[in-house]
Design a protein around this motif. Structure first.
Motif, PDB file in Angstrom:
ATOM      1  N   PRO A 103       6.952   6.078   0.568  1.00 50.25           N
ATOM      2  CA  PRO A 103       7.711   5.322   0.657  1.00 50.25           C
ATOM      3  C   PRO A 103       9.164   5.480   0.249  1.00 50.25           C
ATOM      4  N   ASP A 104      10.229   4.882   0.366  1.00 51.30           N
ATOM      5  CA  ASP A 104      11.715   4.882  -0.208  1.00 51.30           C
ATOM      6  C   ASP A 104      11.654   4.168  -1.581  1.00 51.30           C
ATOM      7  N   GLU A 105      10.789   3.168  -1.666  1.00 46.57           N
ATOM      8  CA  GLU A 105      10.707   2.601  -2.970  1.00 46.57           C
ATOM      9  C   GLU A 105       8.995   1.970  -2.901  1.00 46.57           C
ATOM     10  N   MET A 106       8.319   1.904  -4.123  1.00 43.22           N
ATOM     11  CA  MET A 106       6.981   1.502  -4.590  1.00 43.22           C
ATOM     12  C   MET A 106       7.255   0.308  -5.322  1.00 43.22           C
ATOM     13  N   ILE A 107       6.711  -0.861  -5.012  1.00 44.48           N
ATOM     14  CA  ILE A 107       6.829  -1.882  -5.716  1.00 44.48           C
ATOM     15  C   ILE A 107       5.429  -2.455  -6.254  1.00 44.48           C
ATOM     16  N   ILE A 108       4.901  -2.427  -7.217  1.00 44.04           N
ATOM     17  CA  ILE A 108       3.792  -2.672  -8.006  1.00 44.04           C
ATOM     18  C   ILE A 108       3.625  -3.832  -8.560  1.00 44.04           C
ATOM     19  N   VAL A 109       2.770  -4.984  -8.203  1.00 44.15           N
ATOM     20  CA  VAL A 109       2.914  -6.313  -8.981  1.00 44.15           C
ATOM     21  C   VAL A 109       1.497  -6.510  -9.566  1.00 44.15           C
ATOM     22  N   SER A 144       9.870  -0.118   2.236  1.00 42.24           N
ATOM     23  CA  SER A 144       9.291  -0.561   0.830  1.00 42.24           C
ATOM     24  C   SER A 144       7.788  -0.620   1.046  1.00 42.24           C
ATOM     25  N   LEU A 145       7.092  -0.295   0.032  1.00 39.78           N
ATOM     26  CA  LEU A 145       5.472  -0.244  -0.071  1.00 39.78           C
ATOM     27  C   LEU A 145       5.348  -1.226  -1.004  1.00 39.78           C
ATOM     28  N   LEU A 146       4.366  -2.484  -0.902  1.00 39.72           N
ATOM     29  CA  LEU A 146       4.020  -3.368  -1.602  1.00 39.72           C
ATOM     30  C   LEU A 146       2.744  -2.964  -2.228  1.00 39.72           C
ATOM     31  N   VAL A 192       8.473  -2.877   5.792  1.00 39.28           N
ATOM     32  CA  VAL A 192       7.743  -3.239   4.735  1.00 39.28           C
ATOM     33  C   VAL A 192       6.211  -3.196   4.907  1.00 39.28           C
ATOM     34  N   MET A 193       5.773  -2.248   4.150  1.00 37.00           N
ATOM     35  CA  MET A 193       4.173  -2.052   4.211  1.00 37.00           C
ATOM     36  C   MET A 193       3.441  -2.555   3.174  1.00 37.00           C
ATOM     37  N   ARG A 194       2.440  -3.373   3.323  1.00 42.70           N
ATOM     38  CA  ARG A 194       1.562  -3.761   2.230  1.00 42.70           C
ATOM     39  C   ARG A 194       0.171  -3.007   2.290  1.00 42.70           C
ATOM     40  N   ILE A 195      -0.106  -2.778   1.071  1.00 44.29           N
ATOM     41  CA  ILE A 195      -1.575  -2.011   1.052  1.00 44.29           C
ATOM     42  C   ILE A 195      -2.326  -2.887  -0.112  1.00 44.29           C
ATOM     43  N   ASP A 196      -3.357  -2.134  -0.365  1.00 43.11           N
ATOM     44  CA  ASP A 196      -4.230  -2.672  -1.628  1.00 43.11           C
ATOM     45  C   ASP A 196      -4.353  -1.445  -2.723  1.00 43.11           C
ATOM     46  N   SER A 197      -4.555  -1.811  -3.659  1.00 42.64           N
ATOM     47  CA  SER A 197      -4.775  -0.792  -4.820  1.00 42.64           C
ATOM     48  C   SER A 197      -5.970   0.328  -4.727  1.00 42.64           C
ATOM     49  N   ASP A 198      -6.838   0.026  -3.844  1.00 41.21           N
ATOM     50  CA  ASP A 198      -7.810   0.887  -3.479  1.00 41.21           C
ATOM     51  C   ASP A 198      -7.923   1.771  -2.243  1.00 41.21           C
ATOM     52  N   TYR A 199      -6.422   1.909  -1.831  1.00 40.55           N
ATOM     53  CA  TYR A 199      -6.348   2.787  -0.717  1.00 40.55           C
ATOM     54  C   TYR A 199      -5.945   4.162  -1.256  1.00 40.55           C
ATOM     55  N   VAL A 200      -6.613   5.472  -0.624  1.00 36.75           N
ATOM     56  CA  VAL A 200      -6.399   6.642  -0.973  1.00 36.75           C
ATOM     57  C   VAL A 200      -5.876   7.435   0.163  1.00 36.75           C
ATOM     58  N   ALA A 201      -4.746   7.773   0.404  1.00 32.95           N
ATOM     59  CA  ALA A 201      -4.167   8.294   1.457  1.00 32.95           C
ATOM     60  C   ALA A 201      -4.354   9.860   1.494  1.00 32.95           C
TER      61      ALA A 201
END
Length: 286
Positions: free
Chosen positions: A31-37, A8-10, A86-95
């Motif tokens: 991810p298997d799921e991406m949860i954006i809040v 799960s990617l948060l 569970v993986m937590r990233i920030d919205s300014d990461y570019v992979a």
């Protein structure tokens, strides 16, 4: 409790219109799921997210302006997640999306991590760009002690960025930082390979607000300072000799950010991730 095998990617968002599309697109296959809040964006971030996730069938978006802090955001996303990692990233990461640094290679490493008596927390190194796509922080060992504390050096590690889910796990504030409950109890493993760039490409005002956010929270005086901006307006006269936030922000960046930056040279470090290379090749800017 039995959780599904997978990741799960948060992804928390707040006023990240500059990078959020690149972030979501670059992590799409991971991810298997991406949860954006989103908790309170006032720019085009939510519009961009909703447009981008039309092509991401594993993504879900929640608009939650009532969430006050980053760890509240992460906890909300966590409570809506379903997978065992569970993986937590920030919205300014570019992979990276291809080659030896492809983010999907990290997926393989995570899912092949042996299970033991203690849940595993994986720390991952990252490379951080500052101000624009062409600058990086000077290594900390080349600065005076404590200088430029908000400017990360190259290839710094992020503690407990990927966690094997366990009973009682939750996100909370740990002193001045946020993280998961019982973090010291986890089995920590560091991954040295780089799979994404942290594109901390903020405005001067954003850098100032980031520097004071934790001080505002720790003050606890939310009746006097109900918002971060109200706290900053009170403090900048003594700190910078002005009542103008934009002027104070420019002074802050000039003193605490710019002296600790150097030009980023891909040939000396790493090539840019694919989506950033596309922007550079087209003559675009970030």
């Amino acid at each position: 409790m039995k959780w599904k095998d997978g990741i799960s990617l948060l992804v928390p968002t707040q006023n990240s219109e500059q990078t959020v599309e690149l972030c979501l697109r670059s992590f799409a296959e991971f991810p298997d799921e991406m949860i954006i809040v989103d908790n309170g964006s006032t720019d085009r971030t939510k519009e961009i997210v909703l447009d981008t996730i039309r092509e991401l069938p594993n993504a879900r978006f929640f608009d939650c302006p009532e969430l006050k802090d980053l760890y509240h955001n992460r906890q909300y996303a966590f409570e809506h997640s379903n997978f065992g990692w569970v993986m937590r990233i920030d919205s300014d990461y570019v992979a990276y999306t291809s080659g030896s640094h492809n983010i999907c290679r990290l997926r393989e490493r995570v899912l092949s991590t042996p299970k033991g008596l203690r849940p595993v927390a994986l720390s991952v190194r990252q490379l951080t760009l500052f101000k624009d796509i062409r600058h990086i922080g000077i290594p900390r060992e080349k600065r005076a002690k404590g200088a430029g504390k908000y400017v990360q050096g190259p290839l710094e590690s992020l503690p407990a960025r990927i966690v094997q889910r366990y009973p009682g796990m939750r996100f909370q504030r740990n002193g001045r930082w946020e993280g998961v409950r019982f973090q010291k109890w986890l089995k920590h493993i560091t991954i040295d390979d780089i799979y994404w760039f942290h594109c901390a490409l903020k405005s001067d005002r954003d850098y100032l607000f980031r520097s004071e956010r934790t001080n505002w929270r720790e003050s606890g005086d939310f009746k006097r300072y109900p918002t971060l901006e109200s706290y900053i307006r009170e403090k900048i006269r003594g700190m910078y000799g002005t009542d103008d936030i934009d002027e104070a922000a420019a002074l802050y960046v000039r003193e605490y950010i710019e002296p600790y930056l150097m030009e980023y040279r891909p040939e000396e470090w790493l090539p840019y991730p694919d989506l950033l290379q596309e922007i550079l090749a087209s003559g675009g800017r970030l």
